[in-house]
Design an enzyme around this catalytic site. Structure first.
Site, PDB file in Angstrom:
ATOM      1  N   SER A 116     124.076  49.763  14.971  1.00  0.00           N
ATOM      2  CA  SER A 116     123.166  50.696  15.632  1.00  0.00           C
ATOM      3  C   SER A 116     121.730  50.491  15.127  1.00  0.00           C
ATOM      4  O   SER A 116     121.197  49.395  15.220  1.00  0.00           O
ATOM      5  CB  SER A 116     123.672  52.132  15.440  1.00  0.00           C
ATOM      6  N   ASP A 172     129.741  52.846  25.332  1.00  0.00           N
ATOM      7  CA  ASP A 172     128.888  53.420  24.278  1.00  0.00           C
ATOM      8  C   ASP A 172     128.035  54.544  24.884  1.00  0.00           C
ATOM      9  O   ASP A 172     127.233  54.303  25.785  1.00  0.00           O
ATOM     10  CB  ASP A 172     127.992  52.329  23.684  1.00  0.00           C
ATOM     11  N   HIS A 205     130.657  54.008  20.657  1.00  0.00           N
ATOM     12  CA  HIS A 205     129.691  53.676  19.592  1.00  0.00           C
ATOM     13  C   HIS A 205     130.440  53.585  18.256  1.00  0.00           C
ATOM     14  O   HIS A 205     130.368  54.475  17.414  1.00  0.00           O
ATOM     15  CB  HIS A 205     128.599  54.752  19.549  1.00  0.00           C
TER      16      HIS A 205
END
Length: 227
Positions: A116, A172, A205
């Protein structure tokens, strides 16, 4: 500054991987993740470094304080970006790289990466670093400050052979796949020859088994064992 979590090389140390966590996390989370998949055992000549970010106020979260590499205004391609704090995070990651070089590991034997926002810092660092590194591991992430490239690319053509593995889940809900695909277009448009984009069907995610297997293959190919 919290000391990074480290997995030392269990064999002769000839390569290093430096990996940055995502927002509101710590380095040890990813140390445990890499250990869970036996990645360090498979490549015993690699040292793994998992730094932990400092606590800062996050604009997107109404100024709430949490572990973060840079300030965030939003998680989509139209959100304002804090160039100053992104560049500062890149300098920090680069300082870990310099430390490894000082310890006798050549830049070509160092992979940087992250999940991320950690991956965003790693991509930015690799493209602006004075060194041509061994590779970048970019998980569920994007290339920040897109408008500053390719102008900011240091060391010209050498960077175009930089191995990059960019992994993203198509479910995601935090960093939308479209933002990752935009980054993919940018890398290909800039002429990166060894950029690989892997999309995982159904992944949110997070990280998946198949992704971790792909990561190990990428590390082995980018940092092969030396005699």
């Amino acid at each position: 500054m919290i000391e990074p979590a480290i997995i030392p090389a269990s064999d002769k140390h000839t390569a290093t991987l430096i990996f940055l966590h995502g927002l509101d996390d710590v380095g040890k989370t990813w140390l445990d993740e890499f250990n869970a998949f036996d990645i360090p055992k498979s490549i015993p000549y690699v040292k793994f470094i998992f730094p932990t970010a400092s606590i800062m106020k996050i604009s997107k979260n109404n100024g709430e304080s949490m572990a973060s590499w840079f300030d965030v205004y939003g998680f989509d391609q139209n959100a304002k970006e804090d160039q100053e704090s992104i560049e500062k995070a890149s300098q920090l990651l680069n300082s870990y790289v310099e430390e490894e070089i000082k310890n006798g590991i050549s830049p070509e034997r160092i992979i940087i990466g992250g999940f991320s926002m950690g991956g965003a810092v790693a991509l930015h660092t690799a493209l602006t670093s004075p060194h041509t590194l061994g590779g970048v591991l970019a998980l569920s992430t994007w290339l920040p400050l897109l408008g500053t490239f390719p102008k900011a690319l240091v060391a010209g053509d050498k960077k175009m052979n930089l191995p990059i593995l960019h992994c993203h889940g198509n479910k995601d809900t935090i960093i939308h796949i479209n933002w990752a695909r935009l980054s993919e277009e940018s890398f290909k448009g800039m002429g990166f020859k060894r950029y690989i984009f892997k999309e995982y069907d159904g992944m949110d995610h997070t990280n998946w088994n198949q992704e971790m297997k792909d990561i190990l293959v990428f590390i082995e190919q980018s940092l092969p064992k030396q005699d």
